[in-house]
Motif scaffolding. Structure first.
Motif, PDB file in Angstrom:
ATOM      1  N   GLN A   1       0.810  -1.207   0.000  1.00  0.00           N
ATOM      2  CA  GLN A   1       0.000   0.000   0.000  1.00  0.00           C
ATOM      3  C   GLN A   1       0.848   1.263   0.000  1.00  0.00           C
ATOM      4  OE1 GLN A   1      -2.652  -0.336   3.347  1.00  0.00           O
ATOM      5  NE2 GLN A   1      -3.826  -2.028   2.428  1.00  0.00           N
ATOM      6  N   ARG A   2       1.920   1.245   0.753  1.00  0.00           N
ATOM      7  CA  ARG A   2       2.754   2.445   0.887  1.00  0.00           C
ATOM      8  C   ARG A   2       4.088   2.311   0.154  1.00  0.00           C
ATOM      9  NH1 ARG A   2       0.143   1.402   5.606  1.00  0.00           N
ATOM     10  NH2 ARG A   2      -1.213   3.064   6.389  1.00  0.00           N
ATOM     11  N   ILE A   3       4.499   1.077  -0.137  1.00  0.00           N
ATOM     12  CA  ILE A   3       5.769   0.855  -0.831  1.00  0.00           C
ATOM     13  C   ILE A   3       5.460   0.521  -2.278  1.00  0.00           C
ATOM     14  CG2 ILE A   3       7.916  -0.456  -0.852  1.00  0.00           C
ATOM     15  CD1 ILE A   3       7.472  -1.062   2.076  1.00  0.00           C
ATOM     16  N   SER A   4       6.157   1.116  -3.192  1.00  0.00           N
ATOM     17  CA  SER A   4       5.895   0.908  -4.608  1.00  0.00           C
ATOM     18  C   SER A   4       6.301  -0.494  -5.046  1.00  0.00           C
ATOM     19  CB  SER A   4       6.640   1.950  -5.439  1.00  0.00           C
ATOM     20  OG  SER A   4       8.045   1.784  -5.299  1.00  0.00           O
ATOM     21  N   THR A   5       5.642  -0.953  -6.100  1.00  0.00           N
ATOM     22  CA  THR A   5       5.953  -2.276  -6.645  1.00  0.00           C
ATOM     23  C   THR A   5       7.354  -2.302  -7.225  1.00  0.00           C
ATOM     24  OG1 THR A   5       3.615  -2.641  -7.159  1.00  0.00           O
ATOM     25  CG2 THR A   5       5.222  -4.002  -8.325  1.00  0.00           C
ATOM     26  N   GLU A   6       7.776  -1.217  -7.852  1.00  0.00           N
ATOM     27  CA  GLU A   6       9.120  -1.156  -8.433  1.00  0.00           C
ATOM     28  C   GLU A   6      10.191  -1.306  -7.363  1.00  0.00           C
ATOM     29  OE1 GLU A   6       6.698   0.925  -8.968  1.00  0.00           O
ATOM     30  OE2 GLU A   6       6.186   0.535 -11.075  1.00  0.00           O
ATOM     31  N   ALA A   7       9.987  -0.672  -6.213  1.00  0.00           N
ATOM     32  CA  ALA A   7      10.976  -0.775  -5.134  1.00  0.00           C
ATOM     33  C   ALA A   7      11.047  -2.194  -4.586  1.00  0.00           C
ATOM     34  CB  ALA A   7      10.623   0.210  -4.023  1.00  0.00           C
ATOM     35  N   ILE A   8       9.897  -2.861  -4.480  1.00  0.00           N
ATOM     36  CA  ILE A   8       9.886  -4.242  -3.967  1.00  0.00           C
ATOM     37  C   ILE A   8      10.576  -5.177  -4.945  1.00  0.00           C
ATOM     38  CG2 ILE A   8       8.393  -6.182  -3.368  1.00  0.00           C
ATOM     39  CD1 ILE A   8       6.383  -4.173  -2.292  1.00  0.00           C
ATOM     40  N   GLU A   9      10.281  -5.046  -6.229  1.00  0.00           N
ATOM     41  CA  GLU A   9      10.921  -5.898  -7.225  1.00  0.00           C
ATOM     42  C   GLU A   9      12.430  -5.670  -7.268  1.00  0.00           C
ATOM     43  OE1 GLU A   9       8.984  -5.037 -10.853  1.00  0.00           O
ATOM     44  OE2 GLU A   9       7.167  -6.191 -10.384  1.00  0.00           O
ATOM     45  N   LYS A  10      12.845  -4.440  -7.084  1.00  0.00           N
ATOM     46  CA  LYS A  10      14.283  -4.147  -7.088  1.00  0.00           C
ATOM     47  C   LYS A  10      14.976  -4.777  -5.894  1.00  0.00           C
ATOM     48  CE  LYS A  10      17.560  -0.299  -7.057  1.00  0.00           C
ATOM     49  NZ  LYS A  10      17.718   1.186  -7.015  1.00  0.00           N
ATOM     50  N   ASP A  11      14.352  -4.690  -4.719  1.00  0.00           N
ATOM     51  CA  ASP A  11      14.971  -5.248  -3.505  1.00  0.00           C
ATOM     52  C   ASP A  11      14.945  -6.774  -3.511  1.00  0.00           C
ATOM     53  OD1 ASP A  11      15.474  -2.691  -2.560  1.00  0.00           O
ATOM     54  OD2 ASP A  11      13.540  -2.562  -1.522  1.00  0.00           O
ATOM     55  N   LEU A  12      13.947  -7.374  -4.154  1.00  0.00           N
ATOM     56  CA  LEU A  12      13.907  -8.837  -4.234  1.00  0.00           C
ATOM     57  C   LEU A  12      14.983  -9.382  -5.168  1.00  0.00           C
ATOM     58  CD1 LEU A  12      10.068  -9.550  -4.336  1.00  0.00           C
ATOM     59  CD2 LEU A  12      11.667 -10.185  -2.531  1.00  0.00           C
ATOM     60  N   ASN A  13      15.395  -8.590  -6.132  1.00  0.00           N
ATOM     61  CA  ASN A  13      16.511  -8.945  -7.020  1.00  0.00           C
ATOM     62  C   ASN A  13      16.219 -10.182  -7.859  1.00  0.00           C
ATOM     63  OD1 ASN A  13      19.053  -8.429  -8.092  1.00  0.00           O
ATOM     64  ND2 ASN A  13      20.091  -9.787  -6.653  1.00  0.00           N
ATOM     65  N   PHE A  14      14.965 -10.331  -8.293  1.00  0.00           N
ATOM     66  CA  PHE A  14      14.628 -11.390  -9.232  1.00  0.00           C
ATOM     67  C   PHE A  14      14.966 -10.926 -10.648  1.00  0.00           C
ATOM     68  CE2 PHE A  14      11.340 -12.887  -6.026  1.00  0.00           C
ATOM     69  CZ  PHE A  14      12.112 -13.962  -5.629  1.00  0.00           C
ATOM     70  N   SER A  15      15.525 -11.845 -11.449  1.00  0.00           N
ATOM     71  CA  SER A  15      15.939 -11.520 -12.813  1.00  0.00           C
ATOM     72  C   SER A  15      15.068 -12.271 -13.805  1.00  0.00           C
ATOM     73  CB  SER A  15      17.416 -11.876 -13.033  1.00  0.00           C
ATOM     74  OG  SER A  15      18.238 -11.157 -12.119  1.00  0.00           O
TER      75      SER A  15
ATOM     76  N   GLN B   1      14.187 -17.027  -0.025  1.00  0.00           N
ATOM     77  CA  GLN B   1      14.258 -16.590   1.374  1.00  0.00           C
ATOM     78  C   GLN B   1      15.347 -15.544   1.580  1.00  0.00           C
ATOM     79  OE1 GLN B   1      12.057 -17.251   3.590  1.00  0.00           O
ATOM     80  NE2 GLN B   1      10.934 -18.730   2.338  1.00  0.00           N
ATOM     81  N   ASP B   2      16.470 -15.706   0.900  1.00  0.00           N
ATOM     82  CA  ASP B   2      17.524 -14.690   0.992  1.00  0.00           C
ATOM     83  C   ASP B   2      17.055 -13.376   0.384  1.00  0.00           C
ATOM     84  OD1 ASP B   2      19.171 -16.565   2.162  1.00  0.00           O
ATOM     85  OD2 ASP B   2      20.084 -17.178   0.265  1.00  0.00           O
ATOM     86  N   ASN B   3      16.298 -13.458  -0.701  1.00  0.00           N
ATOM     87  CA  ASN B   3      15.785 -12.235  -1.308  1.00  0.00           C
ATOM     88  C   ASN B   3      14.760 -11.544  -0.410  1.00  0.00           C
ATOM     89  OD1 ASN B   3      17.364 -12.829  -3.521  1.00  0.00           O
ATOM     90  ND2 ASN B   3      15.713 -13.779  -4.676  1.00  0.00           N
ATOM     91  N   ILE B   4      13.956 -12.337   0.291  1.00  0.00           N
ATOM     92  CA  ILE B   4      12.976 -11.752   1.209  1.00  0.00           C
ATOM     93  C   ILE B   4      13.677 -11.066   2.384  1.00  0.00           C
ATOM     94  CG2 ILE B   4      11.156 -12.340   2.851  1.00  0.00           C
ATOM     95  CD1 ILE B   4      10.202 -14.459   0.876  1.00  0.00           C
ATOM     96  N   LYS B   5      14.739 -11.671   2.894  1.00  0.00           N
ATOM     97  CA  LYS B   5      15.505 -11.030   3.968  1.00  0.00           C
ATOM     98  C   LYS B   5      16.082  -9.696   3.512  1.00  0.00           C
ATOM     99  CE  LYS B   5      16.849 -15.286   6.368  1.00  0.00           C
ATOM    100  NZ  LYS B   5      17.991 -16.170   6.767  1.00  0.00           N
ATOM    101  N   ASN B   6      16.577  -9.671   2.296  1.00  0.00           N
ATOM    102  CA  ASN B   6      17.118  -8.415   1.771  1.00  0.00           C
ATOM    103  C   ASN B   6      16.007  -7.367   1.623  1.00  0.00           C
ATOM    104  OD1 ASN B   6      19.364  -6.880   0.378  1.00  0.00           O
ATOM    105  ND2 ASN B   6      17.872  -6.949  -1.287  1.00  0.00           N
ATOM    106  N   LEU B   7      14.814  -7.796   1.205  1.00  0.00           N
ATOM    107  CA  LEU B   7      13.687  -6.872   1.081  1.00  0.00           C
ATOM    108  C   LEU B   7      13.312  -6.281   2.441  1.00  0.00           C
ATOM    109  CD1 LEU B   7      11.273  -5.635  -0.488  1.00  0.00           C
ATOM    110  CD2 LEU B   7      10.029  -7.754  -0.020  1.00  0.00           C
ATOM    111  N   LYS B   8      13.220  -7.094   3.468  1.00  0.00           N
ATOM    112  CA  LYS B   8      12.849  -6.609   4.803  1.00  0.00           C
ATOM    113  C   LYS B   8      13.932  -5.716   5.402  1.00  0.00           C
ATOM    114  CE  LYS B   8      10.968  -9.790   7.450  1.00  0.00           C
ATOM    115  NZ  LYS B   8      10.732 -11.094   8.106  1.00  0.00           N
ATOM    116  N   LYS B   9      15.168  -5.956   4.998  1.00  0.00           N
ATOM    117  CA  LYS B   9      16.254  -5.105   5.478  1.00  0.00           C
ATOM    118  C   LYS B   9      16.213  -3.730   4.815  1.00  0.00           C
ATOM    119  CE  LYS B   9      21.294  -5.009   5.886  1.00  0.00           C
ATOM    120  NZ  LYS B   9      22.561  -5.742   5.585  1.00  0.00           N
ATOM    121  N   GLN B  10      15.885  -3.697   3.540  1.00  0.00           N
ATOM    122  CA  GLN B  10      15.853  -2.420   2.820  1.00  0.00           C
ATOM    123  C   GLN B  10      14.567  -1.641   3.094  1.00  0.00           C
ATOM    124  OE1 GLN B  10      18.431  -1.218   1.143  1.00  0.00           O
ATOM    125  NE2 GLN B  10      19.632  -3.087   1.518  1.00  0.00           N
TER     126      GLN B  10
END
Length: 366
Positions: free
Chosen positions: A153-167, A180-189
């Motif tokens: 709701q408050r975080i943009s989809t582009e920012a989430i996709e960037k932090d998840l680092n899926f290619s 799971q490593d990508n999710i940890k990085n998302l929660k950290k950022q």
């Protein structure tokens, strides 16, 4: 047929002559003699002599006649031979024991075909599985086709996709196993992300469902507001104060203090919550937990953090009494519960104190 036996008494001169009796017999006759002797022995009749030998009788020329071997008639011989074949052994069957080989040939071919079919199926399966896996690996289905995000709701989809680092376009399964490593990085950022999960959507698409911490207050920093989430953390961004239902916190620097205030704030009734405009942390040497709560009606409440959820429940009654006296001032709930007007409004008038009979709540520590 009468058989005449010639005795040696008629030819005394030949008593001493030894002649081989069986030299002139054929092999078949010798075998037959042996067989008849054996049959006589088996029947226990030693007097039975199937063959009697007659000595040779001289003919008219004075030469000894040939020795005559008398055998049983053909009819008797044939009668004797019939049981011989029955007693010598059973009839030997012709062909294999389980039937004709030609009859069994179709079954043998069928069994062989069945074995070949089973072996072929196993071999085809063993070779086809790696081949299918290889084809899937190099096909577009084995690569990530896209990522979709839900729940933000408050975080943009582009920012989430960037932090998840899926290619997109790279190996699907390696990225899925590293989710799971990508999710940890998302929660950290993104501090406002409480949790996230990755699921398949279709054959080669990822669906990311995120859960955000709710905003429970705003922190005031020299007229600029930053959201405070439910875990007490301050999001270091500037936002406009849009939600008037959330309290404004001031001078807070510790997440622990913020959480304590928010925990007490949840205990308040809806009427009291709507009447709060701002909560300021104002510790003193005597009280390190003192709060200054500014109300929308113009009054100010002094209360400790640990007493906020209980003592401020009486504020509507006190505010009603103050309004009847047309007084704006301070409601002191630090030690007891009483009110007095602001000092700048008193101008020599005697400070009015309204105490209540409510019991005090002992002070506590974090």
């Amino acid at each position: 047929m009468e058989v005449r036996t010639i005795s040696r008494e008629e030819f005394p001169e030949e008593e001493k002559e030894e002649r081989p009796k069986q030299e002139k017999l054929t092999p078949w006759q010798l075998a037959n003699i042996e067989y008849l002797k054996q049959k006589a022995f088996e029947k226990g009749d030693p007097e039975l002599h199937p063959v009697e030998e007659s000595e040779s009788v001289p003919d008219d020329d004075g030469e000894p006649a040939e020795e005559t071997i008398q055998t049983e008639p053909d009819s008797e011989k044939s009668e004797e031979e019939l049981p011989v074949e029955e007693e010598l052994g059973e009839e030997v069957p012709v062909g294999p024991k389980n039937g004709s080989f030609l009859d069994r040939l179709p079954n043998i071919k069928h069994e062989r075909n069945q074995r070949l079919l089973r072996r072929s199926t196993i071999l085809i399966g063993l070779f086809s599985i790696p081949a299918l896996l290889l084809l899937y690996y190099i096909s577009p289905l084995g690569k990530l086709g896209g990522v979709s995000v839900e729940g933000n709701q408050r975080i943009s989809t582009e920012a989430i996709e960037k932090d998840l680092n899926f290619s997109v376009g790279y190996n699907l399964w390696s990225q899925y196993f590293d989710r799971q490593d990508n999710i940890k990085n998302l929660k950290k950022q993104e501090l406002q992300i409480e949790d996230a999960s990755v699921h398949f959507k279709g054959f080669n698409h990822f669906e990311v469902k995120v859960k955000e911490y709710p905003e429970v207050a705003y922190i005031d920093n020299e007229g600029k507001y930053s959201p405070v989430i439910s875990n007490g953390k301050i999001i270091p961004i500037e936002v406009a104060k849009e939600n008037g239902d959330l309290p404004i916190l001031e001078s807070f620097t510790s997440s622990k203090k913020i959480l304590s205030v928010l925990e007490q704030y949840k205990k308040l009734s809806g009427e009291v919550k709507q009447g709060i405009s701002q909560i300021k942390y104002a510790p003193t040497d005597e009280n390190k937990e003192l709060l200054e709560v500014f109300m929308n009606d113009g009054n100010k409440v002094l209360v400790s953090i640990h007493d906020m959820g209980t003592k401020m429940q009486y504020y509507p009654q006190i505010a009603k009494e103050m309004s009847a006296k047309e007084m704006k001032g301070v409601v002191d709930m630090e030690a007891g519960i009483y009110s007095y007007p602001y000092a700048e409004n008193s101008t020599g008038e005697e400070v009015t104190q309204n105490s209540t009979d409510q019991s005090e709540t002992p002070a506590g520590n974090d």
